[in-house]
Write a protein that holds these residues in place. Structure first.
Motif, PDB file in Angstrom:
ATOM      1  N   PHE A 113       1.220  -0.838  -0.189  1.00  0.00           N
ATOM      2  CA  PHE A 113      -0.121  -0.195  -0.089  1.00  0.00           C
ATOM      3  C   PHE A 113       0.844   1.178  -0.182  1.00  0.00           C
ATOM      4  CE2 PHE A 113      -3.088  -2.886   1.351  1.00  0.00           C
ATOM      5  CZ  PHE A 113      -4.316  -2.396   1.038  1.00  0.00           C
ATOM      6  N   LEU A 114       0.678   1.952  -0.913  1.00  0.00           N
ATOM      7  CA  LEU A 114       1.559   3.134  -1.211  1.00  0.00           C
ATOM      8  C   LEU A 114       0.140   5.080  -0.565  1.00  0.00           C
ATOM      9  CD1 LEU A 114       2.882   2.654  -4.941  1.00  0.00           C
ATOM     10  CD2 LEU A 114       3.474   2.400  -2.781  1.00  0.00           C
ATOM     11  N   GLY A 115      -0.891   4.479  -0.359  1.00  0.00           N
ATOM     12  CA  GLY A 115      -1.465   5.629  -0.023  1.00  0.00           C
ATOM     13  C   GLY A 115      -2.588   4.799   0.992  1.00  0.00           C
ATOM     14  N   THR A 116      -3.056   5.517   1.663  1.00  0.00           N
ATOM     15  CA  THR A 116      -5.002   4.744   2.561  1.00  0.00           C
ATOM     16  C   THR A 116      -5.851   5.594   2.961  1.00  0.00           C
ATOM     17  OG1 THR A 116      -3.780   4.486   4.490  1.00  0.00           O
ATOM     18  CG2 THR A 116      -3.422   2.613   2.734  1.00  0.00           C
ATOM     19  N   ASP A 156      -0.144   3.647   5.024  1.00  0.00           N
ATOM     20  CA  ASP A 156       1.065   3.715   4.309  1.00  0.00           C
ATOM     21  C   ASP A 156       1.799   2.716   4.341  1.00  0.00           C
ATOM     22  OD1 ASP A 156      -0.687   5.558   3.716  1.00  0.00           O
ATOM     23  OD2 ASP A 156       0.227   6.976   3.220  1.00  0.00           O
ATOM     24  N   PHE A 157       2.582   1.602   3.681  1.00  0.00           N
ATOM     25  CA  PHE A 157       3.712   0.957   3.141  1.00  0.00           C
ATOM     26  C   PHE A 157       3.474  -0.660   3.936  1.00  0.00           C
ATOM     27  CE2 PHE A 157       5.715   5.330   4.213  1.00  0.00           C
ATOM     28  CZ  PHE A 157       5.945   5.243   1.795  1.00  0.00           C
ATOM     29  N   LYS A 158       2.782  -1.008   4.278  1.00  0.00           N
ATOM     30  CA  LYS A 158       2.358  -2.174   4.914  1.00  0.00           C
ATOM     31  C   LYS A 158       1.987  -2.826   3.609  1.00  0.00           C
ATOM     32  CE  LYS A 158      -0.061  -1.513   9.466  1.00  0.00           C
ATOM     33  NZ  LYS A 158      -1.150  -1.976   9.936  1.00  0.00           N
ATOM     34  N   ARG A 159       2.608  -4.042   3.913  1.00  0.00           N
ATOM     35  CA  ARG A 159       2.408  -5.252   2.697  1.00  0.00           C
ATOM     36  C   ARG A 159       2.111  -6.510   3.392  1.00  0.00           C
ATOM     37  NH1 ARG A 159       8.265  -5.508   0.033  1.00  0.00           N
ATOM     38  NH2 ARG A 159       7.723  -3.086  -1.101  1.00  0.00           N
ATOM     39  N   TYR A 160       0.955  -7.114   2.417  1.00  0.00           N
ATOM     40  CA  TYR A 160       0.680  -8.564   2.398  1.00  0.00           C
ATOM     41  C   TYR A 160       0.887  -9.309   1.515  1.00  0.00           C
ATOM     42  CZ  TYR A 160      -2.552  -4.915   5.565  1.00  0.00           C
ATOM     43  OH  TYR A 160      -2.253  -3.657   6.346  1.00  0.00           O
ATOM     44  N   ARG A 161       0.680 -10.745   1.689  1.00  0.00           N
ATOM     45  CA  ARG A 161       1.335 -11.713   0.954  1.00  0.00           C
ATOM     46  C   ARG A 161       0.171 -12.562   1.382  1.00  0.00           C
ATOM     47  NH1 ARG A 161       7.083 -12.485   0.993  1.00  0.00           N
ATOM     48  NH2 ARG A 161       7.092 -10.117   0.631  1.00  0.00           N
ATOM     49  N   LEU A 179      -3.118 -14.838   3.564  1.00  0.00           N
ATOM     50  CA  LEU A 179      -3.070 -13.449   3.560  1.00  0.00           C
ATOM     51  C   LEU A 179      -2.149 -12.912   4.921  1.00  0.00           C
ATOM     52  CD1 LEU A 179      -3.499 -11.204   2.315  1.00  0.00           C
ATOM     53  CD2 LEU A 179      -5.122 -10.808   2.907  1.00  0.00           C
ATOM     54  N   GLN A 180      -1.285 -12.497   4.846  1.00  0.00           N
ATOM     55  CA  GLN A 180      -0.285 -12.775   5.796  1.00  0.00           C
ATOM     56  C   GLN A 180      -0.344 -11.201   6.154  1.00  0.00           C
ATOM     57  OE1 GLN A 180       1.899 -15.967   6.394  1.00  0.00           O
ATOM     58  NE2 GLN A 180       1.825 -16.338   8.577  1.00  0.00           N
ATOM     59  N   GLU A 181       0.884 -10.490   6.626  1.00  0.00           N
ATOM     60  CA  GLU A 181       0.804  -9.307   6.604  1.00  0.00           C
ATOM     61  C   GLU A 181       2.638  -9.270   6.679  1.00  0.00           C
ATOM     62  OE1 GLU A 181       2.102  -4.765   8.855  1.00  0.00           O
ATOM     63  OE2 GLU A 181       0.590  -6.442   9.498  1.00  0.00           O
ATOM     64  N   VAL A 182       3.701  -8.788   5.792  1.00  0.00           N
ATOM     65  CA  VAL A 182       4.937  -8.803   5.511  1.00  0.00           C
ATOM     66  C   VAL A 182       5.356  -7.967   6.118  1.00  0.00           C
ATOM     67  CG1 VAL A 182       7.250  -9.325   4.525  1.00  0.00           C
ATOM     68  CG2 VAL A 182       4.780 -10.301   3.842  1.00  0.00           C
ATOM     69  N   ASN A 183       7.234  -8.658   7.351  1.00  0.00           N
ATOM     70  CA  ASN A 183       7.891  -7.426   8.190  1.00  0.00           C
ATOM     71  C   ASN A 183       8.203  -6.198   6.838  1.00  0.00           C
ATOM     72  OD1 ASN A 183       9.998  -6.419   9.185  1.00  0.00           O
ATOM     73  ND2 ASN A 183       8.914  -7.701  11.066  1.00  0.00           N
ATOM     74  N   GLU A 184       8.128  -5.670   6.946  1.00  0.00           N
ATOM     75  CA  GLU A 184       9.089  -4.933   5.959  1.00  0.00           C
ATOM     76  C   GLU A 184      10.437  -4.512   5.646  1.00  0.00           C
ATOM     77  OE1 GLU A 184       7.541  -2.980   2.506  1.00  0.00           O
ATOM     78  OE2 GLU A 184       6.029  -4.095   3.425  1.00  0.00           O
TER      79      GLU A 184
END
Length: 328
Positions: free
Chosen positions: A6-9, A303-308, A315-320
């Protein structure tokens, strides 16, 4: 198999903590990636992610409102200044394509690469393959202007060698095994070993639906058939939407949650929050409203959260920083 960054929310305007809409999609099939929406300053957000505009293969714009498209010309201009040469596909409503064309002309913008323009209507009827293993289909939404959701299907096929069967016929591991796996028949001990007898084709597929602004989530019932995740706006709490009224034509957390529950959707990611809900308390209220009506896995994007999304639909959140999956 599919990664969402996510680049903008934020809805409407950027705030100190959130930019306006932008979402990057990456697959496990290629280094090429896709962008959905490009609000103002999307290119600046990208500089924090490690994603290169040179590898951006497709841009899909959901609708003509500025918080979803004002960053597009600047992003593409910067890619040109960086000497990009690969063609890029832009899928958007016709009014966005017209605006983009006028911007090129009126600002004397000459890109170093071809932009292939496709009206969103051209991908309404059936999925279109964007690149190897990646298909897209558009679905009309309910908003103040022409607006779409994009359903992305990612399919990966692999060939798995039946090593047990090969050991039973006595074929030693080595070059012949590799030949069989790649479809070649071989001769062994006076007989022909056919590749199709020793290779199993395995196909995995995931589907993600990324929606633009939308007042009626239930119009996505068909799009969400067999979907693994829906990304949808939740601009307001239901109580706030009731006060605001129908004019803005946005959804509440409750509306989206009820829809997701009704179609047995396994994963839901909410985004596009009104600035009044950006704080910790506001986010907690949004999350609670969703959980009151939806029993699946839910995330509130930031913003900047990433999910794989795995090939099994988890679906899981990924540590940046580390790339490790976060435990819920």
């Amino acid at each position: 198999m599919l990664t969402l960054t996510f680049l903008g929310t934020s809805s409407g305007v950027p705030t100190k903590s959130r930019n306006v809409s932008g979402l990057a999609l990456q697959t496990s099939l290629s280094k090429k990636w896709l962008l959905i929406d490009a609000g103002e300053a999307t290119q600046h957000r990208l500089q924090h992610t490690g994603l290169s505009p040179h590898d951006m293969a497709v841009v899909c714009i959901t609708h003509a409102h500025g918080d979803h498209c004002y960053g597009l010309p600047g992003l593409l201009a910067s890619a040109s200044m960086g000497k990009r040469t690969e063609p890029l596909t832009l899928i958007a409503p016709q009014n966005v394509l017209d605006w983009f064309g006028a911007t090129l002309q009126l600002t004397d913008l000459h890109l170093s690469y071809e932009v292939i323009l496709r009206d969103s209507n051209s991908v309404l009827e059936q999925p279109v393959e964007l690149m190897d293993g990646v298909w897209v289909q558009a679905y009309a939404l309910v908003h103040r202007v022409e607006c779409y959701a994009y359903a992305f299907t990612v399919q990966h096929s692999s060939r798995k060698l039946n090593t047990t069967a090969l050991q039973q016929v006595g074929l030693p591991a080595g070059r012949d095994w590799k030949a069989l796996q790649y479809g070649q028949d071989i001769e062994f001990n006076g007989q022909i070993l056919h590749s199709h007898d020793f290779v199993q084709n395995h196909t995995t597929q995931v589907k993600a639906v990324i929606a633009g602004d939308n007042a009626q989530p239930n119009v996505l019932a068909q799009a969400c058939q067999n979907a693994d995740v829906l990304v949808h706006e939740a601009t307001y709490l239901q109580a706030v939407l009731d006060k605001v009224g129908p004019g803005p034509m946005h959804s509440s957390a409750k509306l989206v949650a009820e829809f997701a529950q009704s179609v047995d959707l396994p994963n839901l990611v909410l985004t596009h929050f009104s600035p009044r809900h950006h704080g910790e308390a506001g986010q907690a209220e949004i999350l609670q409203e969703v959980k009151d009506y939806y029993g699946g896995t839910v995330f509130l994007a930031d913003d900047f959260k990433r999910y794989r999304l795995s090939e099994t639909g988890v679906l899981q959140e990924v540590n940046e920083l580390t790339g490790q999956k976060k435990e819920r």
